[in-house]
Design a protein around this motif. Sequence first.
Motif, PDB file in Angstrom:
ATOM      1  N   GLU A  25      -8.743  -1.131  -2.601  1.00  0.00           N
ATOM      2  CA  GLU A  25      -9.637  -1.793  -1.585  1.00  0.00           C
ATOM      3  C   GLU A  25      -8.928  -2.069  -0.451  1.00  0.00           C
ATOM      4  O   GLU A  25      -9.187  -2.690   0.348  1.00  0.00           O
ATOM      5  N   LEU A  28      -8.207   0.816   1.911  1.00  0.00           N
ATOM      6  CA  LEU A  28      -8.848   2.013   3.133  1.00  0.00           C
ATOM      7  C   LEU A  28      -9.300   1.466   4.331  1.00  0.00           C
ATOM      8  O   LEU A  28      -9.574   2.109   5.197  1.00  0.00           O
ATOM      9  N   PRO A  29      -9.534   0.246   4.402  1.00  0.00           N
ATOM     10  CA  PRO A  29      -8.955  -0.776   5.294  1.00  0.00           C
ATOM     11  C   PRO A  29      -7.927   0.121   6.944  1.00  0.00           C
ATOM     12  O   PRO A  29      -7.860  -0.176   7.947  1.00  0.00           O
ATOM     13  N   TYR A  30      -6.909   0.404   6.224  1.00  0.00           N
ATOM     14  CA  TYR A  30      -5.853   1.235   7.032  1.00  0.00           C
ATOM     15  C   TYR A  30      -6.289   2.360   7.147  1.00  0.00           C
ATOM     16  O   TYR A  30      -5.235   2.822   7.521  1.00  0.00           O
ATOM     17  N   PHE A  32      -8.108   4.051   9.077  1.00  0.00           N
ATOM     18  CA  PHE A  32      -8.403   4.734  10.840  1.00  0.00           C
ATOM     19  C   PHE A  32      -7.953   3.801  11.817  1.00  0.00           C
ATOM     20  O   PHE A  32      -7.181   2.614  11.359  1.00  0.00           O
ATOM     21  N   PHE A  47       4.044  -4.916   5.075  1.00  0.00           N
ATOM     22  CA  PHE A  47       4.219  -5.429   6.260  1.00  0.00           C
ATOM     23  C   PHE A  47       5.577  -6.459   6.649  1.00  0.00           C
ATOM     24  O   PHE A  47       6.239  -7.276   5.200  1.00  0.00           O
ATOM     25  N   THR A  75      -6.096  -0.238  17.214  1.00  0.00           N
ATOM     26  CA  THR A  75      -7.262  -0.205  18.402  1.00  0.00           C
ATOM     27  C   THR A  75      -6.920   1.591  19.186  1.00  0.00           C
ATOM     28  O   THR A  75      -7.821   1.536  20.119  1.00  0.00           O
ATOM     29  N   VAL A  93       1.699  -6.787  12.655  1.00  0.00           N
ATOM     30  CA  VAL A  93       0.597  -8.417  12.988  1.00  0.00           C
ATOM     31  C   VAL A  93       1.685  -8.998  12.547  1.00  0.00           C
ATOM     32  O   VAL A  93       1.249 -10.271  13.266  1.00  0.00           O
ATOM     33  N   VAL A 139      -7.251  -8.134  21.068  1.00  0.00           N
ATOM     34  CA  VAL A 139      -6.626  -7.294  19.965  1.00  0.00           C
ATOM     35  C   VAL A 139      -5.386  -6.312  19.568  1.00  0.00           C
ATOM     36  O   VAL A 139      -5.343  -6.734  18.895  1.00  0.00           O
TER      37      VAL A 139
ATOM     38  N   GLY B  23     -12.293  -3.065  16.535  1.00  0.00           N
ATOM     39  CA  GLY B  23     -11.301  -4.104  16.279  1.00  0.00           C
ATOM     40  C   GLY B  23     -11.959  -4.968  17.447  1.00  0.00           C
ATOM     41  O   GLY B  23     -10.986  -5.730  17.051  1.00  0.00           O
ATOM     42  N   TYR B  32      -9.764 -13.349   8.378  1.00  0.00           N
ATOM     43  CA  TYR B  32      -8.569 -11.931   8.940  1.00  0.00           C
ATOM     44  C   TYR B  32      -7.474 -12.909  10.053  1.00  0.00           C
ATOM     45  O   TYR B  32      -6.207 -12.635   9.541  1.00  0.00           O
ATOM     46  N   THR B  35      -5.400 -13.831   6.401  1.00  0.00           N
ATOM     47  CA  THR B  35      -4.436 -13.566   6.090  1.00  0.00           C
ATOM     48  C   THR B  35      -4.008 -12.397   7.155  1.00  0.00           C
ATOM     49  O   THR B  35      -2.711 -11.549   6.352  1.00  0.00           O
ATOM     50  N   ARG B  36      -4.118 -12.289   8.080  1.00  0.00           N
ATOM     51  CA  ARG B  36      -4.192 -10.807   8.725  1.00  0.00           C
ATOM     52  C   ARG B  36      -3.760  -9.699   7.911  1.00  0.00           C
ATOM     53  O   ARG B  36      -3.401  -9.025   8.064  1.00  0.00           O
ATOM     54  N   ARG B  37      -4.931  -9.352   6.826  1.00  0.00           N
ATOM     55  CA  ARG B  37      -4.701  -8.356   5.936  1.00  0.00           C
ATOM     56  C   ARG B  37      -6.405  -7.650   6.743  1.00  0.00           C
ATOM     57  O   ARG B  37      -7.262  -8.551   6.453  1.00  0.00           O
ATOM     58  N   GLU B  38      -6.673  -6.452   7.438  1.00  0.00           N
ATOM     59  CA  GLU B  38      -7.628  -5.489   7.200  1.00  0.00           C
ATOM     60  C   GLU B  38      -8.599  -5.690   6.316  1.00  0.00           C
ATOM     61  O   GLU B  38      -9.848  -6.335   6.908  1.00  0.00           O
ATOM     62  N   ARG B  39      -8.351  -5.621   5.617  1.00  0.00           N
ATOM     63  CA  ARG B  39      -9.617  -6.143   4.201  1.00  0.00           C
ATOM     64  C   ARG B  39     -10.898  -7.116   3.868  1.00  0.00           C
ATOM     65  O   ARG B  39     -11.053  -7.430   3.902  1.00  0.00           O
ATOM     66  N   ARG B  43     -14.395  -5.308  10.124  1.00  0.00           N
ATOM     67  CA  ARG B  43     -13.596  -3.660  10.092  1.00  0.00           C
ATOM     68  C   ARG B  43     -13.589  -3.277   8.909  1.00  0.00           C
ATOM     69  O   ARG B  43     -14.229  -1.536   8.205  1.00  0.00           O
ATOM     70  N   GLY B  44     -12.705  -4.218   8.285  1.00  0.00           N
ATOM     71  CA  GLY B  44     -11.903  -3.962   7.160  1.00  0.00           C
ATOM     72  C   GLY B  44     -13.689  -3.616   5.687  1.00  0.00           C
ATOM     73  O   GLY B  44     -13.698  -3.163   5.195  1.00  0.00           O
ATOM     74  N   ALA B  47     -16.150  -0.746   6.448  1.00  0.00           N
ATOM     75  CA  ALA B  47     -15.065   0.166   5.625  1.00  0.00           C
ATOM     76  C   ALA B  47     -15.108   0.382   4.510  1.00  0.00           C
ATOM     77  O   ALA B  47     -15.629   1.493   3.579  1.00  0.00           O
ATOM     78  N   LEU B  48     -14.699  -0.836   3.962  1.00  0.00           N
ATOM     79  CA  LEU B  48     -15.229  -0.802   1.574  1.00  0.00           C
ATOM     80  C   LEU B  48     -16.398  -0.129   1.842  1.00  0.00           C
ATOM     81  O   LEU B  48     -17.135   0.473   1.001  1.00  0.00           O
ATOM     82  N   ALA B  62     -13.177  -6.593  -7.390  1.00  0.00           N
ATOM     83  CA  ALA B  62     -12.418  -6.888  -5.613  1.00  0.00           C
ATOM     84  C   ALA B  62     -12.965  -6.994  -4.919  1.00  0.00           C
ATOM     85  O   ALA B  62     -13.382  -7.682  -3.926  1.00  0.00           O
ATOM     86  N   ILE B  63     -14.022  -6.006  -4.881  1.00  0.00           N
ATOM     87  CA  ILE B  63     -14.788  -6.065  -3.493  1.00  0.00           C
ATOM     88  C   ILE B  63     -16.158  -7.476  -3.651  1.00  0.00           C
ATOM     89  O   ILE B  63     -16.498  -7.277  -2.619  1.00  0.00           O
TER      90      ILE B  63
END
Lengths: 460, 481
Positions: A25, A28-30, A32, A47, A75, A93, A139, B23, B32, B35-39, B43-44, B47-48, B62-63
Amino acid sequence: MNAPDSLEGKLREHLGVPAVLTAQEDLLPYAFDGTAALRQVPRAVVFARSAEQVATVLRLAGAAGVPVVTRGSGTGLSGGSVPVPGALVLCLVEMDRILEIDTRNLTLRAEAGVITQQIYDAADAAGLFYPPDPGSMKVSTIGGNVAENSGGLRGLKYGVTRDYVMGLEVVLADGSICWLGNKCVKDVAGYNLRDLFIGSEGTLGVITQVLLKLLPKPAARATLLATFAQMDAAAETVSAIIAAKIIPCTLEFLDQKTIRCVEDFAHVGLPTEAAALLLIETDGHPAAVADEISRIEALCRERGATTLKRAADAAEATRLATARRSAFSALARLRPTTILEDVTVPRSELAAMIRFVGETAARYRLEVATFGHFGDGNLHPTFLTDERDAGEMHRVEEALKDIFAQALALGGTITGEHGVGLAKRSFLRGQMGDASYALLKAVKRAIDPDGLLNPGKATE
Amino acid sequence: MSMGKSGLRSLDYSILQQCMHCGMCLPVCPTYAETRRERHSPRGRIALLRAIADGELAMNRAIAEEMNYCLGCLACTSACPAGVDYGTMVETARAEAEELRILATPKRDFIRWSTMRVLFTRPRLLRLVGRLLWLWQASGLQALSRRWRLTRLLPTRIRELEPLTPRICAKFSHQIIAPIERPRDGGVKHRVLVLTGCMQDLMFSEINRATVDVLLENGCEVHTPPAQFCCGSLHAHNGDHATAQLLARRQLDAIDPARYDAIISNAGGCGSHLRHYDRLLAGETAYSERAREWTRKLKDIHEWLVEIGFRRPAPCGEHRTFNIQFPTPHQTANAEVRGSMLEVGCSRSGDRGRSAPVTYHESCHLCHGQKVSAQPRAILRALPGVELRECAEATWCCGSAGIYNITQPRTATWLQERKVAHLRATGAEIVALANPGCHLQVANGLRAAGCVSTRVVHPIVLLAEAYAAERSTRSDVGQAP
Ligand SMILES: Cc1cc2nc3c(=O)[nH]c(=O)nc-3n(C[C@H](O)[C@H](O)[C@H](O)COP(=O)(O)OP(=O)(O)OC[C@H]3O[C@@H](n4cnc5c(N)ncnc54)[C@H](O)[C@@H]3O)c2cc1C
Ligand code: SF4
Ligand code: SF4
């Protein structure tokens, strides 16, 4: 949790547990970036917080033979930070400090993960100006901008990211850390290696710091919205403005579909009945601005502009520019998948290219919307489609081939600012020719012999 | 794993597919930023959820936790040029997690059952509990138990929350508002119904009174049914879809929207949910038409006032700006605070002609959920003796977010402190906002930061005070020799 002697285990040991993501989980968000229809889940995401940590990551990955895909904010519009199979994503980031603003030399030094807007704001607060303003500037990271050599709305007068990069810190595939460039306005010592990394799409090294040139803030600016009943008339107006030796800072174009989508989102009062719209801005000395904007108005009128409207104040000008920056995403309102292209032609060929895009879409029975940085000859024809419709996606591919071929025939390029990435790599050789393409590959081999960094991007 | 009808897999796929992962929503998302984590980004998360809908990922712990970490502030929907309907996604995902009982424990089940299924579905019971809480506070028992440190006997988590217990009003809405009130001058231009809310009713009934006063001043005949149902927003936002639908049906049974020109909500969080009854009951033939009518009529109070062209209060002679006519519970909480508040409100003799700086905090569900953002400002600008100062990140969540400050205290406190710092930077003496949750969160945050003299108030209360001040000036003039 992975075994301690695995790559992930070692990364955790060196960078700390929270810096390494491996759960499904988290990954997956990385899979794309901002590009449509490209997707690949990475093996892990890491990171880094310093050049030294980046060097560690590259050494460990190199030893394990694991490819590394550098990522800023993801982006990108050519798949540059979409993972290749089995890749480790190195995300910057968290390297987000502005290190120095030197008001005597008009420079700004920052880590690669700083958001472009923050660079602009920091310069602005010091009474200075950082011009490159990609649509994604709120962004995107400055590292990503340098790696893509991004353009923006002010490209016509102020150029692109490359024109503001005076120095770079890059980490090479073997983990060595190099500084390229300095605060000198002139410097011819050695090859210009710095420029090699600008626009290298993460395939040659990882940029960890940038030294940027700043300008004095323009004293005045004026913003104009002109509408036209035909696209051709708008294109001809742009050519006329350039031919009249006026260089506005912004000359943006939107077609009707784009106007409607943007207005739907931003509610800034765009004329939704117009077939085409130009957003024009000039800046500089107040007298020059006043003179230029009235000459531009006259030229617009001569070419049949249906309406002309000046922004009342700076706030309205900003609202219009912000609305324009949303164009690409706003088009997603119409169809599930938006395939955006980036062809660029000499400005004298704009009208011909626009016409060709329209004809091509009709020929392949596709829906297209076009906007772009007209002043730069940079078009963003955007196909509105559905990635789940295989037949239609195939027609999009065919249409794109024709459009690329036509752009090249007109003396243009397949990409003006978004980069080659994954999306356009099969077209690069065609544009460059065999000898130049071989040179490009030789450079890549010399700097990254094992193909550790973003392999398969930009080249095949 | 199979899912019922409410699951992500049965969600209209185009809602999930709408996100083109550009984004543009990243910079506005508080989690975000933390934490700066896409999850933890919009959009993260999308995606999930899409991966779940595609069958690539199973809804797991977790979800489910991820969807609870999301504030549901909807800032991403304002930022998204593509028009992604994230609100529906988050509610569907939470409902799916609840249905699968992924986070269920006996304790959590009991709390959810007793609050959402029992307390917030029975208006009379809720008022009774409110009344008991008021007694506890007003009788001094609360202060006593704090002094004797009896609160130490409570479990840790509850003990931490105890200071957050809101102060309950001495009188609830139905005790200060008649079921039907007509404008003083008799001229009725509109007939409206006012929803009094649950939290608003118990803790801020003076805001409901002010809402009625302001509507009367603007030619509205105001209907305020004394017993009203909870709107169901608490349930919808927390994955209890069935109860949300049940409450919406009861609401529609009790109130026929066709009889009114507008149904008025004055709490951002409720309004945002109330507006979507059409969607909530779309599948129920017996109700769908009435629900559509309801949605058409539902207006936020600021929105309605601007729509009907509200009357600007006239500046009252000697800029007798804002008397504390409707002290908020926190102001009355202790005499010291009240003393300094009065000074802020009335212009001091040395301060003539000075206007009070006010800043506006936008409740998420008013600005992002209902896209009502310009109207409250228009009202604040119309107030005599007030200067509106914009605050940085005015559209950022304050961390209240429904019950978020209870479930995610760390992030909630971080957001609260960030909010308070921005509010203080404006130098404003008055913070205007329009949602009970924000009201408590901001007031608590200001108090923790030592800003006891800053007044937290609903814009409509300020407007009501301005109308009242205007009337008393008029009567002053009348009495002059
Ligand atoms: C709505 C929208 C509008 C846009 N408008 C414009 C526009 O007007 N003009 C324009 O030019 N582009 C535009 N873009 C494209 C994109 O924003 C730019 O390419 C941007 O520079 C990417 O920055 P990023 O931080 O997101 O990089 P990413 O997408 O994360 O990465 C882009 C590439 O750079 C590499 N990279 C990133 N950081 C580093 C680093 N520190 N060192 C080495 N390599 C690195 C990656 O490997 C990848 O190949 C737009 C995109 C969107 C979604
Ligand atoms: S939610 Fe909207 S703004 Fe965010 S990535 Fe998706 S399309 Fe872009
Ligand atoms: S609702 Fe708020 S916290 Fe949740 S994803 Fe959107 S912006 Fe982030």
